[in-house]
Scaffold this active site. Structure first.
Site, PDB file in Angstrom:
ATOM      1  N   LEU A 106      -1.246   2.597   0.860  1.00 18.18           N
ATOM      2  CA  LEU A 106      -0.291   3.474   1.523  1.00 18.18           C
ATOM      3  C   LEU A 106      -0.993   4.143   2.699  1.00 18.18           C
ATOM      4  O   LEU A 106      -1.468   5.261   2.605  1.00 18.18           O
ATOM      5  CB  LEU A 106       0.198   4.513   0.514  1.00 18.18           C
ATOM      6  CG  LEU A 106       1.651   4.961   0.635  1.00 18.18           C
ATOM      7  CD1 LEU A 106       2.588   3.771   0.677  1.00 18.18           C
ATOM      8  CD2 LEU A 106       2.013   5.858  -0.518  1.00 18.18           C
ATOM      9  N   HIS A 107      -1.107   3.452   3.803  1.00 18.97           N
ATOM     10  CA  HIS A 107      -1.784   4.051   4.956  1.00 18.97           C
ATOM     11  C   HIS A 107      -1.078   3.617   6.226  1.00 18.97           C
ATOM     12  O   HIS A 107      -0.283   2.704   6.218  1.00 18.97           O
ATOM     13  CB  HIS A 107      -3.258   3.648   4.968  1.00 18.97           C
ATOM     14  CG  HIS A 107      -3.539   2.515   5.874  1.00 18.97           C
ATOM     15  ND1 HIS A 107      -4.053   2.697   7.132  1.00 18.97           N
ATOM     16  CD2 HIS A 107      -3.309   1.200   5.743  1.00 18.97           C
ATOM     17  CE1 HIS A 107      -4.140   1.516   7.712  1.00 18.97           C
ATOM     18  NE2 HIS A 107      -3.720   0.594   6.905  1.00 18.97           N
ATOM     19  N   MET A 108      -1.377   4.290   7.319  1.00 20.95           N
ATOM     20  CA  MET A 108      -0.793   3.973   8.614  1.00 20.95           C
ATOM     21  C   MET A 108       0.718   3.846   8.525  1.00 20.95           C
ATOM     22  O   MET A 108       1.381   4.786   8.161  1.00 20.95           O
ATOM     23  CB  MET A 108      -1.397   2.680   9.179  1.00 20.95           C
ATOM     24  CG  MET A 108      -2.734   2.856   9.820  1.00 20.95           C
ATOM     25  SD  MET A 108      -2.706   3.685  11.440  1.00 20.95           S
ATOM     26  CE  MET A 108      -2.394   2.316  12.543  1.00 20.95           C
TER      27      MET A 108
END
Lengths: 104, 578
Positions: A18-20
């Site tokens: 769960l990034h960017m």
């Protein structure tokens, strides 16, 4: 648990975690609800409406998260966030799987 | 003159004056304020945030940044700046500790950055660069001084830095910034991504750049070979100026060259394949006129995933690559990491000599579940096109048999579930140790092809670590010992009539192409940006003159003499190249 409080457990399944972009989508969606929404990864609990806190959560692929919402639209918030997480996974696998990882 | 080797992340050649940017080493001293000043300091923070948001908006619209990866970076920054809990941490510090706005901004952002940097996932740890970028932007507004001299460049320059922040690279004036070189960074860092999308040559991960870079000195950034030359001598400068000219010319000639075969003047066809690391590089192989992928390094799946890659992770990456390449061959090399580099493994043996330790095929043969996961994905993808599998670091027949046996086990598993695969998949090995080179005749009985990995072969043959500056000058592919081993491998492969290629760095070294052809190599696998240049060389020579050159080299007794002969020959054929 009061009537307006809901909780689900989910697993982060897209390879890059769960990034960017996924994190942005998640935070943006959380911000559209009045309910207070928190996300927990083991002992760490953060505000789902804060990109900083969500990034610090280090929700990498395989992490199990608990999403909790409290407020008038809590139920709707939980359903929408779950739907988004499913959507992110299917987007990734229908595109190219980990092939898109270069965008880190 | 100082030559540094790093990772090439964006192709092209840049030659310009150095501009050194140091974006990390400014310290904001702690200064206390009085309780009555707190409100005004908090107001200053708010203003700085508002201006930073405004500035990002301006950059976004002025640069018309449509490229999704760059706009994602800006979008993340924007959300941080709009994040109330983020701002609150800063204002809380001002309130509780009674410090200046700039001190609070710097302290909190560095705290967050070091937290990110410490997380064992490259996607998150690389976010630290974003936080430093935001810090810099906020401080610029708080301190009212224009720190970002890159945006105000008025002369052509090559940027040298510890690490560049994403908005710095996007804020470059492309007509003045010719390239960049950074001490840190990797293939997936923002700097690399932005550089590629803006078409600025870049080399990262150079390690400590000399702190005494002479003022106004020239720098060459070779984004094709991953080399940076600081303060080059005149001869080097002259060579590179020509080379850069050639590269530019190639871009325009590319359309013509792409359609032409890599064929010598006397009509011998040579196969030129690309070495890739990411599926999206397959497209470039086709654009540059490559005949296939001779080396698909699969390590990125293990390094960048955050957890051990699943069978589907592997499959999707391979399927995307092979679909792009259609009928052209794709050689997948199985995992080639050392135990010391495996991020998800519980095995971290304390090895005093990792180059001779548990790495590559040895690791795979000890971690069968992991190895089988990759092999299953390769076999499943094998029905989509001309997919081949290659085992690295094989040192003897026993290891090859073991690896093949495991592959057969996986095939039987797939049979049980009626999953289709190519049962006749071509199985090859890397020849990269003296032991495999010396027993090529035995190995050739049971392998479908060899690929000579010259980098490791040289390291193991000469006992030289080329990353060690004290001995790196001893690392040479022209050493008679290395050439003799290669010659033996070629003979063994030819005798057994199996496939053979060279996939190490010499395959893209203009001075070695003629020698390799003369020794009998007909397939080269090399860095993708170098394909057009190597094709041009092949098209300008004849096999006959290459053979003469190889025979001359074989008669010489030192690396220096051999190099001189190769250089002279290359100069005669392609004077404009050197």
């Amino acid at each position: 648990m009061s009537e307006s409080s809901y909780e689900i457990e989910v697993e982060v399944r897209n390879p890059e975690g769960l990034h960017m972009r996924p994190a942005m989508q998640f935070v943006d969606l959380a911000n559209t609800f009045d309910a207070e929404i928190s996300v927990s990864n083991q002992d760490t609990t953060v505000d789902a409406k804060s990109i900083m806190q969500m990034t610090m959560l280090a929700a990498t692929c395989g992490t199990r998260l608990t999403i909790r919402a409290e407020g008038v639209d809590a139920r709707k918030a939980i359903d929408s966030l779950q739907e988004l997480l499913d959507q992110i996974v299917s987007d990734v696998s229908s595109q190219s799987g980990v092939g898109q990882k270069d965008d880190g | 003159m100082e030559i540094r080797k790093g990772i090439a992340v964006s192709p092209g050649i840049a030659i310009a004056k150095a501009m050194v940017i140091d974006s990390r080493d400014y310290r904001i001293p702690r200064r206390s304020i009085m309780a009555s000043q707190r409100a005004s300091e908090i107001q200053r923070v708010r203003k700085a945030f508002a201006r930073a948001i405004q500035e990002l908006d301006d950059i976004k619209s002025a640069k018309r940044i449509e490229e999704s990866k760059i706009s994602d970076i800006f979008a993340v920054h924007m959300r941080f700046l709009r994040d109330k809990s983020f701002r609150k941490r800063i204002t809380d510090l001002i309130y509780k500790e009674m410090v200046t706005a700039e001190y609070a901004v710097s302290t909190i952002l560095r705290e967050i950055a070091s937290h990110f940097a410490g997380i064992d996932d490259p996607y998150i740890s690389e976010r630290a660069a974003d936080i430093y970028d935001i810090e810099k932007r906020l401080l610029k507004h708080l301190l009212g001084r224009v720190e970002d001299n890159i945006e105000h460049l008025r002369d052509e320059a090559v940027i040298l830095a510890h690490d560049l922040t994403p908005t710095q690279t996007a804020g470059f004036n492309k007509s003045f910034v010719k390239g960049f070189a950074t001490e840190r960074g990797g293939r997936t860092s923002h700097t690399a991504i932005v550089a590629r999308s803006l078409g600025i040559p870049a080399v990262v991960a150079l390690g400590d750049l000399s702190s005494e870079i002479p003022p106004e000195c020239q720098v060459i950034v070779d984004g094709n070979r991953g080399v940076v030359i600081i303060d080059p001598d005149e001869e080097t400068l002259r060579q590179y100026a020509r080379y850069a000219e050639r590269v530019t010319q190639f871009v325009s000639e590319l359309n013509v060259l792409r359609e032409l075969p890599a064929q010598t003047r006397d009509g011998v066809r040579v196969e030129l394949m690309g070495n890739i690391e990411f599926p999206d590089e397959a497209e470039q192989v086709l654009e540059k006129g490559g005949d296939g992928i001779g080396l698909y390094r699969t390590e990125f799946l293990y390094l960048y995933g955050g957890s051990e890659p699943t069978e589907d992770d592997h499959y999707h990456a391979y399927a995307e690559t092979i679909r792009t390449m259609k009928d052209k061959p794709v050689v997948i090399r199985t995992m080639d990491l050392g135990a010391d580099k495996m991020p998800h493994s519980s095995w971290h043996p304390n090895e005093t000599n990792p180059a001779l330790g548990l790495r590559s095929i040895r690791y795979c043969l000890q971690d069968l579940p992991m190895f089988k996961t990759q092999l299953r994905a390769i076999l499943r993808a094998s029905v989509l096109g001309d997919l081949r599998v290659m085992f690295p670091l094989i040192t003897n027949l026993q290891e090859l048999r073991q690896a093949k046996m495991i592959l057969r086990d996986v095939m039987e598993d797939l049979d049980e579930y009626a999953v289709p695969y190519n049962a006749d998949i071509s199985i090859g090995i890397m020849i990269e140790t003296p032991s495999s080179a010396l027993t090529g005749g035995l190995l050739a009985q049971e392998a479908d092809f060899f690929s000579i990995g010259t980098n490791d072969l040289i390291q193991y043959t000469l006992a030289v670590d080329r990353a060690n500056e004290h001995v790196s000058t001893l690392f040479s592919p022209a050493e008679p010992a290395v050439l003799r081993l290669i010659r033996g491998v070629i003979q063994d492969a030819h005798k057994a009539r199996i496939g053979l290629s060279v996939c190490g760095e010499v395959a893209s070294d203009p001075e070695f192409i003629m020698l390799l052809l003369g020794m009998g190599i007909r397939t080269l696998s090399l860095a993708v940006p170098m394909i057009p240049e190597v094709k041009q060389i092949i098209r300008s020579v004849s096999i006959e003159e290459c053979g003469q050159l190889a025979r001359r080299a074989a008669a010489l007794d030192s690396s220096r003499q051999i190099k001189n002969v190769l250089r002279d020959a290359a100069l005669k054929i392609l004077p404009e190249n050197f």
